[in-house]
Design a protein around this motif. Structure first.
Motif, PDB file in Angstrom:
ATOM      1  N   ASP A  38       0.871  -1.189   0.000  1.00  0.00           N
ATOM      2  CA  ASP A  38       0.000   0.000   0.000  1.00  0.00           C
ATOM      3  C   ASP A  38       0.903   1.233   0.000  1.00  0.00           C
ATOM      4  O   ASP A  38       2.139   1.117   0.021  1.00  0.00           O
ATOM      5  CB  ASP A  38      -0.868  -0.033   1.271  1.00  0.00           C
ATOM      6  N   CYS A  79       5.632  -1.719  -0.910  1.00  0.00           N
ATOM      7  CA  CYS A  79       4.803  -0.512  -0.836  1.00  0.00           C
ATOM      8  C   CYS A  79       4.822   0.185  -2.196  1.00  0.00           C
ATOM      9  O   CYS A  79       5.638  -0.174  -3.060  1.00  0.00           O
ATOM     10  CB  CYS A  79       5.362   0.443   0.223  1.00  0.00           C
ATOM     11  N   THR A 230      -3.594  -1.320  -5.498  1.00  0.00           N
ATOM     12  CA  THR A 230      -2.667  -1.639  -4.401  1.00  0.00           C
ATOM     13  C   THR A 230      -3.173  -2.877  -3.655  1.00  0.00           C
ATOM     14  O   THR A 230      -4.273  -3.368  -3.919  1.00  0.00           O
ATOM     15  CB  THR A 230      -2.560  -0.447  -3.423  1.00  0.00           C
ATOM     16  N   ASN A 231      -2.383  -3.336  -2.718  1.00  0.00           N
ATOM     17  CA  ASN A 231      -2.733  -4.551  -1.945  1.00  0.00           C
ATOM     18  C   ASN A 231      -3.109  -5.697  -2.876  1.00  0.00           C
ATOM     19  O   ASN A 231      -4.038  -6.466  -2.592  1.00  0.00           O
ATOM     20  CB  ASN A 231      -3.875  -4.252  -0.962  1.00  0.00           C
TER      21      ASN A 231
END
Ligand SMILES: Cc1cc2nc3c(=O)[nH]c(=O)nc-3n(C[C@H](O)[C@H](O)[C@H](O)COP(=O)(O)OP(=O)(O)OC[C@H]3O[C@@H](n4cnc5c(N)ncnc54)[C@H](O)[C@@H]3O)c2cc1C
Ligand code: SF4
Length: 541
Positions: A38, A79, A230-231
């Motif tokens: 993230d 990230c 993301t994730n």
């Protein structure tokens, strides 16, 4: 075509994936970026040495295994922006000679399938994009460049300038390290970077470090044709029945499994995770892992031989931003050792909190607080050579296994000796030659005693080359075995050289981006026109 089909999927948002996404964004092609992590939350803890260095709060909590099956906690970050969120932003070009074969004490560093001249225009583009601050002509091993750095070098603070003068008096040619921080020393009141002491190893709280999130991803996703998820952990790549094309990208997102497809799939998960992804993507056409007919995927892992050496002086070192000085006089060897030794520069200024956890040998009559106040904290890098037995594999429980036996160590020992000698020759006005107490080694990765866990400079696991029997990727970084699969992170390096890798990863991503633009039928005329329109739109907003 389904909504889940894109022109390009890019997996990973670090130096390679982020830079490629930025470059392709104005093409108007539909681009999906998949990132397992993230955004790094913006919080005061970003700059807290206890939280960052001691608690390792932002590192992945994943565990891997070493060759003996012992757990290791990799010092790596998942990230948006990848490891560039935490990097020291020392942005070096490899030396021209690094692209050819070089004889080392420990063996041969092999040639690359492209030359320095092939990459030179992209180095210039990458330096502009990442706002590199440097002075051309100071570094004696610097390769030829067709443009000046976009920004003047970050100045030395007085203690570092004193050391630079001392080194120069003793015959060395110290230089200003090229760094990607958005510092404007002429206009300090306007400067985005505030020149702080928590840069190398920390995320920048004020967004002033040239990392792949701030510089590339934030810009790329302003384009309506670019989507970032993301994730989104990519678990597998699946091919069509011929095995020649990646047909679907299998993603774990918010607890469920989703699949996406694209005309072109670009893997950029970092050298260890990219190899792991290909090795996990076995099928009957690729029984040893995707694109692995050569059995080279995962092999030749390199990560540099790195040391942090603290030189404790009687003179205090109140420097705030320490990563400004480099020495490359021993990069290719010296009169008494004809083989390459490597590169000397600095880490960010070490503090007592970080030292407490790192427990270095104590200098006589010094406490850790005093050591931190008086230390010059050097970073030494020597080239490790590609060994097929140093490799990434997947353990029976699905965990990454990193097997590594260090090599070419004599070069590193010689480099340490050179630094010791150079420090002995320093001659300060207060303490003369006695100013300097000694050099103390320290593991940078505190709380993790296994040096193998320091995978910051990982590369080499999916090497590029002309021969499909000895390399995975062709010179355009396309898999020999699969027609729509590319890799643009640090995996492609055939040798690790001895300067920091990120700028070469960025420059190569721009080079591969140009190749992909041609493949996707985007003419440079259309691309330039799109860029102009984008700029006009940005101004009118
Ligand atoms: C503390 C530190 C300091 C450093 N300092 C410097 C420096 O000063 N100069 C320099 O040149 N280099 C430096 N480096 C190294 C530099 O950061 C790396 O070389 C560079 O970031 C590597 O780029 P990459 O694209 O190969 O991988 P990364 O930047 O690691 O990006 C990989 C991305 O892929 C994502 N990912 C991984 N697996 C998957 C998956 N299965 N699905 C989806 N996403 C996935 C990750 O979350 C990550 O965002 C430093 C590194 C660290 C940790
Ligand atoms: S030195 Fe500048 S770029 Fe680095 S963390 Fe501090 S403010 Fe950010």
């Amino acid at each position: 075509m389904s909504d889940n089909h894109y022109d390009v999927i890019i997996i990973g948002t670090g130096a390679g994936g982020g830079t490629l996404a930025y470059h392709l964004a104005p093409s108007r092609k539909r681009i999906l970026i998949l990132e397992r992590g993230d955004y790094v939350p913006r919080e005061k803890a970003n700059w807290d040495p206890q939280v960052v260095n001691v608690d390792a709060h932002y590192n992945t909590k994943e565990s891997w295994l070493d060759k003996d099956g012992k757990e290791l906690h990799p010092h790596t970050n998942y990230c948006v922006g990848g490891n560039t969120k935490f990097y020291g932003a020392a942005l070096f070009r490899l030396r021209k000679e690094d692209f050819g074969e070089l004889r080392h004490h420990g063996g041969i560093s092999p040639a690359w399938p492209i030359s320095y001249d092939d990459l030179e225009p992209y180095y210039t583009q990458a330096e502009n994009l990442y706002q590199v601050h440097g002075n051309r002509g100071e570094d004696p091993t610097e390769p030829p460049a067709n443009a000046a750095y976009p920004w003047p070098a970050v100045s030395h603070e007085p203690r570092i300038q004193q050391l630079s003068d001392d080194f120069a008096r003793s015959g060395l040619r110290p230089f200003h390290v090229p760094v990607g921080v958005m510092l404007d020393e002429k206009n300090p009141h306007k400067s985005r970077c505030i020149r702080c002491n928590t840069c190398d190893g920390f995320a920048c709280l004020v967004g002033a470090k040239s990392d792949a999130q701030v510089v590339c991803i934030d810009e790329a996703i302003k384009h309506s044709n670019v989507t970032l998820l993301t994730n989104s952990l990519v678990k597998r790549l699946e091919t069509d029945s011929s095995g020649r094309e990646v047909k679907s990208v299998v993603v774990e997102r918010n607890g469920s499994v989703e699949t996406y497809s694209a005309d072109v799939v670009v893997v950029s998960c970092g050298a260890i995770n990219s190899a792991a992804l290909l090795l996990r993507s076995t099928n009957d056409k690729h029984p040893r892992g995707l694109a692995n007919s050569s059995d080279v995927v995962g092999r030749h892992y390199m990560g540099h031989t790195n040391s942090v050496m603290m030189a404790i002086s009687k003179c205090p070192n109140p420097t705030i931003f320490q990563k400004t000085l480099g020495v490359n006089d021993f990069y290719f060897g010296s009169k008494d050792f004809e083989y390459p030794m490597g590169h000397i520069s600095f880490v960010g200024k070490l503090d007592a909190i970080t030292l407490k956890a790192g427990a270095p040998a104590i200098a006589p009559n010094f406490t850790l607080e005093l050591m931190a106040k008086h230390s010059l904290d050097f970073w030494l890098t020597s080239e490790d050579l590609p060994d097929p037995n140093n490799r990434v594999t997947i353990g029976r429980d699905g965990k990454i296994v990193l097997t590594y036996t260090p090599n070419n160590l004599e070069a590193h020992e010689r480099l340490k000796d050179k630094l010791k000698q150079a420090m002995k020759q320093t001659n300060c006005t207060m303490h003369g030659h006695e100013c300097h107490q000694g050099l103390f080694g320290r593991h940078l990765y505190v709380g993790q005693q296994i040096p193998l866990a320091g995978v910051a400079h990982q590369d080499g696991t999916i090497r590029f080359g002309h021969d499909p029997k000895t390399s995975v990727l062709d010179p355009d970084c396309k898999a020999h075995d699969v027609d729509n699969l590319y890799v643009v992170d640090g995996s492609f390096f055939p040798s690790s050289a001895a300067v920091n890798p990120a700028l070469t990863i960025m420059a190569n991503a721009l080079r591969v981006g140009d190749h992909l633009m041609k493949r996707l039928g985007v003419s440079s005329k259309d691309y330039e026109q799109n860029l102009r329109q984008d700029r006009e739109l940005a101004v009118s907003r």
